[in-house]
Write a protein that holds these residues in place. Structure first.
Motif, PDB file in Angstrom:
ATOM      1  N   LEU A 113       0.819  -1.213   0.000  1.00  0.00           N
ATOM      2  CA  LEU A 113       0.000   0.000   0.000  1.00  0.00           C
ATOM      3  C   LEU A 113       0.855   1.267   0.000  1.00  0.00           C
ATOM      4  CD1 LEU A 113      -2.967   0.753  -0.037  1.00  0.00           C
ATOM      5  CD2 LEU A 113      -2.930   0.906   2.451  1.00  0.00           C
ATOM      6  N   ILE A 114       2.049   1.200   0.571  1.00  0.00           N
ATOM      7  CA  ILE A 114       2.966   2.337   0.531  1.00  0.00           C
ATOM      8  C   ILE A 114       3.352   2.636  -0.918  1.00  0.00           C
ATOM      9  CG2 ILE A 114       5.227   3.222   1.239  1.00  0.00           C
ATOM     10  CD1 ILE A 114       5.103   1.346   3.620  1.00  0.00           C
ATOM     11  N   LEU A 115       3.606   1.569  -1.671  1.00  0.00           N
ATOM     12  CA  LEU A 115       4.113   1.716  -3.034  1.00  0.00           C
ATOM     13  C   LEU A 115       3.015   1.947  -4.056  1.00  0.00           C
ATOM     14  CD1 LEU A 115       6.741  -1.174  -2.919  1.00  0.00           C
ATOM     15  CD2 LEU A 115       7.046   1.238  -2.349  1.00  0.00           C
ATOM     16  N   ASN A 116       1.788   1.558  -3.705  1.00  0.00           N
ATOM     17  CA  ASN A 116       0.687   1.716  -4.654  1.00  0.00           C
ATOM     18  C   ASN A 116      -0.586   2.117  -3.913  1.00  0.00           C
ATOM     19  OD1 ASN A 116      -1.154   1.638  -6.729  1.00  0.00           O
ATOM     20  ND2 ASN A 116      -1.099  -0.597  -6.990  1.00  0.00           N
ATOM     21  N   PRO A 117      -0.828   3.427  -3.784  1.00  0.00           N
ATOM     22  CA  PRO A 117      -2.031   3.885  -3.078  1.00  0.00           C
ATOM     23  C   PRO A 117      -3.329   3.413  -3.727  1.00  0.00           C
ATOM     24  CG  PRO A 117      -0.454   5.677  -3.363  1.00  0.00           C
ATOM     25  CD  PRO A 117       0.037   4.544  -4.209  1.00  0.00           C
ATOM     26  N   ILE A 316       2.593  -6.096  11.527  1.00  0.00           N
ATOM     27  CA  ILE A 316       2.288  -5.504  10.224  1.00  0.00           C
ATOM     28  C   ILE A 316       2.282  -3.980  10.321  1.00  0.00           C
ATOM     29  CG2 ILE A 316       0.559  -5.334   8.389  1.00  0.00           C
ATOM     30  CD1 ILE A 316      -0.357  -8.170   9.262  1.00  0.00           C
ATOM     31  N   ARG A 317       1.612  -3.445  11.350  1.00  0.00           N
ATOM     32  CA  ARG A 317       1.560  -1.986  11.511  1.00  0.00           C
ATOM     33  C   ARG A 317       2.958  -1.410  11.730  1.00  0.00           C
ATOM     34  NH1 ARG A 317      -2.977  -3.316  14.805  1.00  0.00           N
ATOM     35  NH2 ARG A 317      -1.714  -3.016  16.676  1.00  0.00           N
ATOM     36  N   ASP A 318       3.750  -2.061  12.584  1.00  0.00           N
ATOM     37  CA  ASP A 318       5.089  -1.545  12.886  1.00  0.00           C
ATOM     38  C   ASP A 318       5.993  -1.596  11.659  1.00  0.00           C
ATOM     39  OD1 ASP A 318       4.220  -1.175  15.455  1.00  0.00           O
ATOM     40  OD2 ASP A 318       5.273  -2.909  16.302  1.00  0.00           O
ATOM     41  N   ASP A 319       5.915  -2.697  10.910  1.00  0.00           N
ATOM     42  CA  ASP A 319       6.750  -2.830   9.717  1.00  0.00           C
ATOM     43  C   ASP A 319       6.353  -1.802   8.657  1.00  0.00           C
ATOM     44  OD1 ASP A 319       8.768  -4.628  10.106  1.00  0.00           O
ATOM     45  OD2 ASP A 319       8.106  -6.027   8.549  1.00  0.00           O
ATOM     46  N   THR A 320       5.063  -1.578   8.516  1.00  0.00           N
ATOM     47  CA  THR A 320       4.601  -0.587   7.539  1.00  0.00           C
ATOM     48  C   THR A 320       5.156   0.790   7.872  1.00  0.00           C
ATOM     49  OG1 THR A 320       2.556  -1.837   7.149  1.00  0.00           O
ATOM     50  CG2 THR A 320       2.569   0.485   6.498  1.00  0.00           C
ATOM     51  N   ALA A 321       5.073   1.184   9.131  1.00  0.00           N
ATOM     52  CA  ALA A 321       5.582   2.491   9.555  1.00  0.00           C
ATOM     53  C   ALA A 321       7.093   2.575   9.376  1.00  0.00           C
ATOM     54  CB  ALA A 321       5.206   2.752  11.013  1.00  0.00           C
ATOM     55  N   ARG A 322       7.798   1.500   9.692  1.00  0.00           N
ATOM     56  CA  ARG A 322       9.258   1.520   9.606  1.00  0.00           C
ATOM     57  C   ARG A 322       9.736   1.627   8.160  1.00  0.00           C
ATOM     58  NH1 ARG A 322      13.575  -2.434  10.022  1.00  0.00           N
ATOM     59  NH2 ARG A 322      12.062  -4.105   9.861  1.00  0.00           N
ATOM     60  N   TRP A 323       9.139   0.832   7.272  1.00  0.00           N
ATOM     61  CA  TRP A 323       9.583   0.888   5.870  1.00  0.00           C
ATOM     62  C   TRP A 323       9.128   2.174   5.184  1.00  0.00           C
ATOM     63  CZ3 TRP A 323      13.574  -1.646   5.320  1.00  0.00           C
ATOM     64  CH2 TRP A 323      13.734  -2.964   5.780  1.00  0.00           C
ATOM     65  N   ARG A 324       7.998   2.726   5.628  1.00  0.00           N
ATOM     66  CA  ARG A 324       7.583   4.016   5.067  1.00  0.00           C
ATOM     67  C   ARG A 324       8.626   5.093   5.390  1.00  0.00           C
ATOM     68  NH1 ARG A 324       2.571   5.616   3.562  1.00  0.00           N
ATOM     69  NH2 ARG A 324       1.546   3.952   4.757  1.00  0.00           N
ATOM     70  N   LYS A 325       9.153   5.047   6.610  1.00  0.00           N
ATOM     71  CA  LYS A 325      10.183   6.011   7.008  1.00  0.00           C
ATOM     72  C   LYS A 325      11.461   5.811   6.194  1.00  0.00           C
ATOM     73  CE  LYS A 325      12.485   7.954  11.086  1.00  0.00           C
ATOM     74  NZ  LYS A 325      13.781   8.113  10.407  1.00  0.00           N
ATOM     75  N   ILE A 327      11.720   4.627   3.181  1.00  0.00           N
ATOM     76  CA  ILE A 327      11.449   5.114   1.820  1.00  0.00           C
ATOM     77  C   ILE A 327      11.468   6.646   1.775  1.00  0.00           C
ATOM     78  CG2 ILE A 327       9.642   5.294   0.039  1.00  0.00           C
ATOM     79  CD1 ILE A 327       8.860   2.398   0.830  1.00  0.00           C
ATOM     80  N   ASN A 328      10.845   7.274   2.752  1.00  0.00           N
ATOM     81  CA  ASN A 328      10.812   8.737   2.788  1.00  0.00           C
ATOM     82  C   ASN A 328      12.201   9.322   3.040  1.00  0.00           C
ATOM     83  OD1 ASN A 328       8.060   8.731   2.347  1.00  0.00           O
ATOM     84  ND2 ASN A 328       7.531   8.892   4.505  1.00  0.00           N
ATOM     85  N   ASP A 329      12.959   8.721   3.980  1.00  0.00           N
ATOM     86  CA  ASP A 329      14.297   9.231   4.290  1.00  0.00           C
ATOM     87  C   ASP A 329      15.231   9.109   3.104  1.00  0.00           C
ATOM     88  OD1 ASP A 329      13.468   9.790   6.822  1.00  0.00           O
ATOM     89  OD2 ASP A 329      14.481   8.106   7.803  1.00  0.00           O
ATOM     90  N   ALA A 330      15.028   8.046   2.292  1.00  0.00           N
ATOM     91  CA  ALA A 330      15.892   7.823   1.123  1.00  0.00           C
ATOM     92  C   ALA A 330      15.440   8.655  -0.073  1.00  0.00           C
ATOM     93  CB  ALA A 330      15.916   6.353   0.748  1.00  0.00           C
ATOM     94  N   GLY A 331      14.277   9.301   0.042  1.00  0.00           N
ATOM     95  CA  GLY A 331      13.763  10.102  -1.062  1.00  0.00           C
ATOM     96  C   GLY A 331      13.334   9.272  -2.249  1.00  0.00           C
ATOM     97  N   LEU A 332      12.921   8.020  -1.986  1.00  0.00           N
ATOM     98  CA  LEU A 332      12.508   7.139  -3.078  1.00  0.00           C
ATOM     99  C   LEU A 332      11.090   7.464  -3.493  1.00  0.00           C
ATOM    100  CD1 LEU A 332      13.900   3.756  -1.687  1.00  0.00           C
ATOM    101  CD2 LEU A 332      14.989   5.294  -3.348  1.00  0.00           C
TER     102      LEU A 332
END
Length: 335
Positions: A113-117, A316-325, A327-332
């Motif tokens: 869902l992060i990669l495809n809204p 699932i919730r924790d992993d989603t939040a962690r990988w979203r960060k 992705i955002n920190d890397a500017g992807l």
């Protein structure tokens, strides 16, 4: 108009009460029987990846034992495509009656869902987590041709040669790719990501020296490490893995808290009865607790999971939040 006497009214009321008692008794005795009879026909286990993959093998191991315990076959239905999202959407649209299970992974439930809204399903809203089946850390390997004998030397090499170290993964925004981005930030290094369509293709280039570093699941590279063709650097789990006890973790190599893994778990469609979810959780946890299953999963470089549906939902919730960060920190920017 006929007048109803008090005596007749009393008899009718008594009869209705008697019928109500019978109806309640029927419901009270038949509902538990129906619940106890589950499953009364084969169950479909939708696996969103092709046959022969590690996820497929793990799903089939669990399906076989679960079928034996439940008294009905658990039939694996491979619905691969679109990084697993096609099969997961198929499971999400099934009836919430316990006769369709779905296999989900870090990719399909924490990242999709992060990669495809515009994803065709919601990993949280459309599913009820049942049980975490297990997880596998990622594995950093290099060709012996790289002038660095261990993890610390690779980091030193990357710092001294910014942009010259290339690392492979099985695709953009895969867990391997994001693990590399996490390492880049933690170590303050500059590496170039090279996405591949499969781990086998990446291994060919790694063995040939066309890339210097590979980040993949352990099962994909362990045979080459054992054969001495690749050098094991570190694993991304919190603790060392039994398959390679001499290989340190990234965390103990100077980056405390570093962790990345590919987990997989069993789900049912949302709105499935709570009693059904609780029963399936108990059955699967019992299977995962056997020495036979733990050994079978270890051969796939997976550590057997366990725990409650609520604990799995938190993961699932924790992993989603962690990988979203990450992705955002890397500017992807997802394509």
């Amino acid at each position: 108009m006929t007048k109803i006497t008090p005596q007749a009214r009393h008899r009718v009321t008594a009869s209705l009460r008697h019928l109500g008692s019978i109806a309640w008794l029927v419901l009270a005795t038949t509902v538990p029987v129906e619940a106890q009879q589950y499953p009364s026909r084969p169950v479909r286990f939708v696996v969103p990846f092709p046959p022969g993959t590690t996820t497929d093998v793990v799903a089939r191991l669990v399906a076989l034992r679960a079928g034996e315990r439940l008294g009905q076959p658990i039939v694996v239905d491979n619905r691969s495509g679109a990084s697993g999202t096609i099969g997961v959407e198929t499971a999400a649209r099934a009836a919430p009656d316990g006769y369709t299970w779905g296999l989900g992974t870090t990719t399909t439930h924490a990242l999709a869902l992060i990669l495809n809204p515009k994803l065709g399903y919601d990993p949280v809203r459309d599913f009820a987590p049942v049980a975490l089946l297990g997880d596998s850390p990622y594995f950093l390997t290099t060709s012996p041709a790289l002038p660095a004998a261990n993890f610390q030397e690779v980091i030193a090499y990357a710092r001294a040669n910014p942009g010259k170290l290339h690392y492979a993964s099985v695709g953009n925004f895969s867990v391997g790719h994001l693990s590399g981005e996490l390492l880049k930030k933690a170590a303050g290094i500059d590496m170039v990501h090279v996405p591949y369509k499969g781990s086998n293709i990446a291994l060919i280039d790694l063995l040939a020296g066309r890339i210097e570093l590979n980040i993949s699941t352990i099962a994909a590279t362990l045979p080459q490490v054992r054969a001495g063709k690749l050098r094991a650097l570190a694993v991304t789990s919190p603790k060392r893995v039994p398959a390679l006890p001499q290989t340190p973790t990234v965390a103990e190599s100077g980056f405390p808290g570093f962790q990345a893994s590919l987990w997989m778990g069993a789900f049912v469609p949302a709105r499935a009865p709570g009693a059904l979810i609780a029963r399936l959780n108990r059955e699967i946890n019992s299977i995962l607790g056997t020495a036979e299953m733990r050994e079978a999963l270890a051969e796939q470089a997976f550590e057997a999971g366990a725990g409650t549906p609520d604990a799995f939902a938190r993961l699932i919730r924790d992993d989603t939040a962690r990988w979203r960060k990450v992705i955002n920190d890397a500017g992807l920017k997802p394509e």
